[in-house]
Design a protein around this motif. Structure first.
Motif, short mmCIF file in Angstrom:
data_model
loop_
_atom_site.label_atom_id
_atom_site.label_comp_id
_atom_site.label_asym_id
_atom_site.label_seq_id
_atom_site.Cartn_x
_atom_site.Cartn_y
_atom_site.Cartn_z
N ILE A 164 0.89 -1.22 -0.06
CA ILE A 164 0.04 0.09 -0.02
C ILE A 164 1.02 1.08 -0.14
CG2 ILE A 164 -1.83 -1.06 1.43
CD1 ILE A 164 -0.98 0.60 3.78
N THR A 165 0.36 2.49 -0.18
CA THR A 165 1.07 3.68 -0.07
C THR A 165 0.50 4.44 0.92
OG1 THR A 165 1.79 3.48 -2.50
CG2 THR A 165 2.12 5.87 -1.35
N LEU A 166 1.01 5.22 1.83
CA LEU A 166 0.42 6.16 2.73
C LEU A 166 0.89 7.53 2.65
CD1 LEU A 166 1.60 3.86 6.16
CD2 LEU A 166 -0.76 4.12 5.25
N ILE A 179 -4.37 6.01 3.68
CA ILE A 179 -3.87 5.04 2.47
C ILE A 179 -4.31 5.78 1.37
CG2 ILE A 179 -4.25 3.02 1.10
CD1 ILE A 179 -4.75 1.70 3.98
N VAL A 180 -3.11 6.12 0.29
CA VAL A 180 -3.79 6.90 -0.53
C VAL A 180 -3.31 6.06 -1.98
CG1 VAL A 180 -2.77 9.06 0.07
CG2 VAL A 180 -1.23 7.83 -0.96
N GLU A 181 -2.94 4.71 -1.82
CA GLU A 181 -2.94 3.91 -2.96
C GLU A 181 -3.08 2.49 -2.31
OE1 GLU A 181 0.48 3.80 -5.63
OE2 GLU A 181 0.31 6.13 -5.96
N ASN A 182 -3.95 1.61 -3.03
CA ASN A 182 -4.36 0.43 -2.42
C ASN A 182 -4.60 -0.43 -3.39
OD1 ASN A 182 -5.23 -1.91 -1.09
ND2 ASN A 182 -7.27 -1.03 -0.18
N PRO A 183 -3.67 -0.73 -4.44
CA PRO A 183 -3.69 -1.44 -5.64
C PRO A 183 -4.19 -2.86 -5.53
CG PRO A 183 -1.28 -1.42 -5.01
CD PRO A 183 -2.15 -0.55 -4.06
N HIS A 184 -4.07 -3.62 -4.41
CA HIS A 184 -4.60 -4.95 -4.38
C HIS A 184 -5.94 -5.07 -3.66
CE1 HIS A 184 -0.96 -6.74 -5.59
NE2 HIS A 184 -0.32 -5.82 -4.48
#
Length: 264
Positions: free
Chosen positions: A150-152, A165-170
């Motif tokens: 993830i990306t925080l 969380i700014v990106e949760n690709p899964h």
């Protein structure tokens, strides 16, 4: 003779009262979370009694909130179950006036699964359970960020939540659960982050975690007291009794390498 006898009895009663008062003064109540950390504290309590004549009464709790409330209202003299980021969050959120009297152990948090053997096996949309207290939730998400899952928005913020969380690709589904309940709900989720306080009693070893913190973790546990009590004689005696080889050996026995002394 009668006056002498009455005087002797009065003196005896006074001496007994003074003795009881002194014994009471050399007694403290320390809160712990039920489980192996209580067993570790019992070793420290035995040392404190033998070395200083200090009676350490251990009060067990089953959650992470009540021990701080009990410390704040004077029901406890100290507690030993939390790390500094958690204490700081409670101080800020609830207005507690606490201080650190000493350090205990780092208990790394780990992610466990009964369905998968590695992070690579986690499917898209996996349900991941997180402890719902401010700092342990943050340390879990930071681990996922560091793994690239993830990306925080700010991975330096120790109190991030799923809202950060700014990106949760899964497309992971995050469930916030009370820390003590995480071992019980593990079969119902794909992965759960469980603090070692609750992992070890549930038979979960840090070596079995899909990912865990390393020795660089800032989350060393502390002995917390009300501000102004950190230099109190009984508190310092208890801290000295805790920071011993005997206590470290008991933690090694119980946590099997998953408790790192934080005072060395």
């Amino acid at each position: 003779m009668r006056k002498t006898l009455i005087g002797a009895l009065a003196l005896s009663t006074l001496s007994l009262s003074i003795g009881q008062a002194l014994a009471h003064e050399h007694h403290i109540k320390v809160g712990t979370v039920a489980g192996p950390e209580t067993d570790v504290m019992q070793v420290a309590a035995d040392i404190a009694e033998e070395k200083f004549g200090l009676e350490v009464e251990i009060i067990e709790f089953t959650d992470y909130v009540t021990p701080n409330a009990a410390l704040a209202d004077g029901s406890l003299d100290a507690n030993a179950y939390q790390h500094e980021p958690y204490m700081n969050a409670m101080v800020r959120d609830r207005g507690f006036d606490f201080a650190i009297a000493g350090r205990t152990f780092v208990y790394p948090i780990g992610a466990y699964s009964e369905k998968y053997d590695s992070l690579d096996e986690l499917p898209d949309g996996a349900t991941i359970a997180l402890p719902n207290d401010p700092s342990n939730e943050g340390r879990s998400l930071i681990l996922l960020h560091n793994q690239g899952l993830i990306t925080l928005d700010d991975p330096e913020n120790l109190e991030v939540t799923p809202l950060n969380i700014v990106e949760n690709p899964h497309d992971y589904d995050f469930q916030e659960i009370e820390a003590a309940q995480l071992p019980h709900i593990l079969p119902d989720v794909d992965m759960a982050f469980i603090n070692n306080t609750f992992a070890q009693p549930a038979g979960l070893l840090l070596d079995d975690a899909l990912v865990s913190e390393g020795p660089e973790s800032p989350y060393v546990n502390i002995i917390a007291v009300r501000a102004g009590d950190e230099d109190r004689e009984e508190i310092q005696q208890m801290v000295e009794a805790y920071q011993t080889d005997e206590v470290a050996a008991k933690a090694e026995e119980l946590f099997k390498g998953a408790a790192v002394p934080g005072w060395e």
